[in-house]
Design an enzyme around this catalytic site. Structure first.
Site, short mmCIF file in Angstrom:
data_model
loop_
_atom_site.label_atom_id
_atom_site.label_comp_id
_atom_site.label_asym_id
_atom_site.label_seq_id
_atom_site.Cartn_x
_atom_site.Cartn_y
_atom_site.Cartn_z
N TYR A 53 1.36 34.26 1.18
CA TYR A 53 1.41 32.80 1.32
C TYR A 53 0.03 32.15 1.13
CZ TYR A 53 6.20 33.28 2.98
OH TYR A 53 7.53 33.55 3.08
N HIS B 263 13.48 34.08 0.80
CA HIS B 263 12.39 33.69 -0.10
C HIS B 263 12.71 34.22 -1.48
CE1 HIS B 263 8.41 33.24 -1.89
NE2 HIS B 263 8.63 34.46 -2.37
N ARG C 116 21.17 28.84 0.89
CA ARG C 116 20.66 27.90 1.90
C ARG C 116 21.65 26.76 2.17
NH1 ARG C 116 14.81 28.03 -0.85
NH2 ARG C 116 13.94 29.83 0.24
N ARG D 25 16.51 31.29 -8.08
CA ARG D 25 16.13 30.05 -7.39
C ARG D 25 17.33 29.12 -7.24
NH1 ARG D 25 11.51 29.69 -4.53
NH2 ARG D 25 11.48 27.46 -4.96
#
Length: 169
Positions: free
Chosen positions: A69, A135, A122, A105
């Site tokens: 990150y 992720h 999600r 994605r």
């Protein structure tokens, strides 16, 4: 320093990672593992036709998470993100297939679950951005960096998928 090296590596070796050989990094975050969503997520990627080439259950170190990150280090939520991601096991995966980064994605949905469409991971299973289950790499370049952070080359498998003739022309 490692991020600079990985960026250069990704830039110079990008061509081998496109097309059907494209790979992406997917991680089921601690909340997804705790909620027993790993099987459902693997099922979705397999049903889509992508090939699993790496998978492991990891208790991620803070150093690994800081490298992963790195681009978010100046954000006010950075330390909470590192604490959350190191709070439990993560299932790290590498998937291979045509346009797998872009398609993954779309399968994940938006980072903020409230903006995610129904049918996405999600959109179906998440409520809050701080607990968004999964992720996924956002580009081929970041996939290369993330895969090299989480996996040694020897942990990635090359195998012939007998169903690929029914997926690819």
């Amino acid at each position: 320093m490692i991020c600079l090296f990985l960026s250069l590596f990704a830039h110079f070796f990008q061509s081998g990672w496109t097309g059907v050989n494209e790979c992406t990094f997917i991680a089921v975050k601690p909340d997804g593992v705790q909620r027993k969503m790993v099987g459902e997520i693997v099922r979705r990627f397999e049903k889509k036709g992508f090939k699993l080439v790496g998978l492991k259950l990891v208790q991620a170190s803070e150093d690994l998470l800081r490298d992963h990150y790195w681009s978010l280090r100046s954000k006010p939520f950075f330390s909470k993100l590192i604490t959350y991601m190191s709070s439990g096991p993560v299932v790290a995966m590498v998937w291979r297939g045509l346009d797998v980064v872009k398609t993954a994605r779309k399968m994940l949905g938006e980072t903020n679950p409230a903006d995610s469409l129904p049918g996405t991971i999600r959109g179906n299973y998440c409520v809050e951005m701080g607990r968004n289950v999964i992720h996924g790499s956002d580009s081929v370049e970041s996939a290369q960096k993330e895969i090299s952070l989480w996996f040694h080359q020897s942990e990635l498998n090359r195998w012939e998928d007998c169903g690929s003739q029914w997926i690819y022309n």
